[in-house]
Write an enzyme that holds these catalytic residues in place. Structure first.
Site, PDB file in Angstrom:
ATOM      1  N   LYS A 143       0.829  -1.203   0.000  1.00  0.00           N
ATOM      2  CA  LYS A 143       0.000   0.000   0.000  1.00  0.00           C
ATOM      3  C   LYS A 143       0.865   1.256   0.000  1.00  0.00           C
ATOM      4  O   LYS A 143       0.631   2.183  -0.783  1.00  0.00           O
ATOM      5  CB  LYS A 143      -0.931   0.003   1.213  1.00  0.00           C
ATOM      6  CG  LYS A 143      -1.883   1.199   1.262  1.00  0.00           C
ATOM      7  CD  LYS A 143      -2.685   1.225   2.548  1.00  0.00           C
ATOM      8  CE  LYS A 143      -1.827   1.649   3.711  1.00  0.00           C
ATOM      9  NZ  LYS A 143      -2.604   1.854   4.963  1.00  0.00           N
ATOM     10  N   ASP A 161      -6.498   1.117   0.933  1.00  0.00           N
ATOM     11  CA  ASP A 161      -6.507   1.236   2.392  1.00  0.00           C
ATOM     12  C   ASP A 161      -7.886   0.840   2.903  1.00  0.00           C
ATOM     13  O   ASP A 161      -8.709   0.310   2.156  1.00  0.00           O
ATOM     14  CB  ASP A 161      -6.139   2.660   2.809  1.00  0.00           C
ATOM     15  CG  ASP A 161      -7.227   3.675   2.469  1.00  0.00           C
ATOM     16  OD1 ASP A 161      -8.154   3.336   1.685  1.00  0.00           O
ATOM     17  OD2 ASP A 161      -7.172   4.800   2.989  1.00  0.00           O
TER      18      ASP A 161
END
Length: 233
Positions: A143, A161
């Site tokens: 991420k 996320d």
């Protein structure tokens, strides 16, 4: 960016993630992003940063913390160290002192100093522009790497996320049980012209409108395109 073998394996286990949308669904997805784009043509990250390195540090700090909380701590940090060499020289103890208002600050300080040293040793002080090189750094997961690739280097990738995971499953856009499944699904269904900014449109929508506990559906620009059964309208 080329699809990895692991992504292909996940798609094989979840055929729906790899299936191209039918015409009606493709039109719905197109309209969703057209409206998000119209509402916010040039979305930006809410993290404060000066350059790719300070962006990388800010994203590492934002894990399990809010952007607002990170932004309160980083001005003093970046005033003293806005390059890997300066951060490495600052040292772990001093970094800890400057970021102690942020959750998990001890581990984050250790990772930030360690990744700074590796950037100097392996990359000449530059932030690498590949996911593989980024995720080889301490404290940098997929991420975080995707955020840096998207924001700093303009790569059309999506960093999934909690907000994006929620929004994508709720609408739904790309359903999945893991962030990786959702990322792979979004990469296939988001129209190319929207892919660069899709990350920010979805995260901001999840942060301010499609909230976890009670989505604010009455002011949602895509409410009529949403199939979430618990809509508040």
């Amino acid at each position: 960016m080329a699809e990895t073998n692991s992504q292909r394996a996940r798609v094989a286990k979840n055929p729906r993630a790899g299936r191209r949308p039918a015409a009606a669904e493709a039109a719905r997805i197109e309209e969703i992003f057209a409206r998000l784009a119209a509402a916010n043509p040039e979305p930006k990250t809410e993290l404060g940063y000066k350059n790719p390195f300070t962006l990388l540090v800010a994203v590492v700090l934002s894990a399990q913390a809010t952007d607002a909380g990170v932004n309160k701590a980083t001005p003093a940090l970046f005033a003293q160290a806005d390059t890997p060499a300066k951060m490495a020289a600052l040292g772990e103890e001093r970094v800890r002192d400057l970021i102690k208002t942020i959750g998990l600050y001890r581990a984050k300080a250790k990772n930030i100093v360690a990744l700074s040293r590796l950037l100097v040793e392996r990359h000449g002080g530059d932030v690498p522009r590949t996911r593989e090189a980024l995720t080889a750094l301490p404290g940098v997961g997929r991420k975080t790497a995707n955020v840096v690739l998207n924001v700093a280097f303009g790569e059309p990738v999506i960093a999934v996320d909690t907000h994006i995971f929620r929004v994508s499953n709720r609408l739904p856009l790309a359903s999945g049980k893991t962030p990786e499944e959702v990322e792979a699904g979004l990469a296939r269904i988001v129209p190319q012209k929207y892919l660069l900014h899709a990350h920010h449109w979805l995260i901001l929508h999840g942060r301010y409108v499609c909230k976890a506990r009670r989505p604010e559906c009455p002011r949602c620009v895509i409410a009529d395109l949403c199939r979430f059964k618990a809509k508040t309208i």
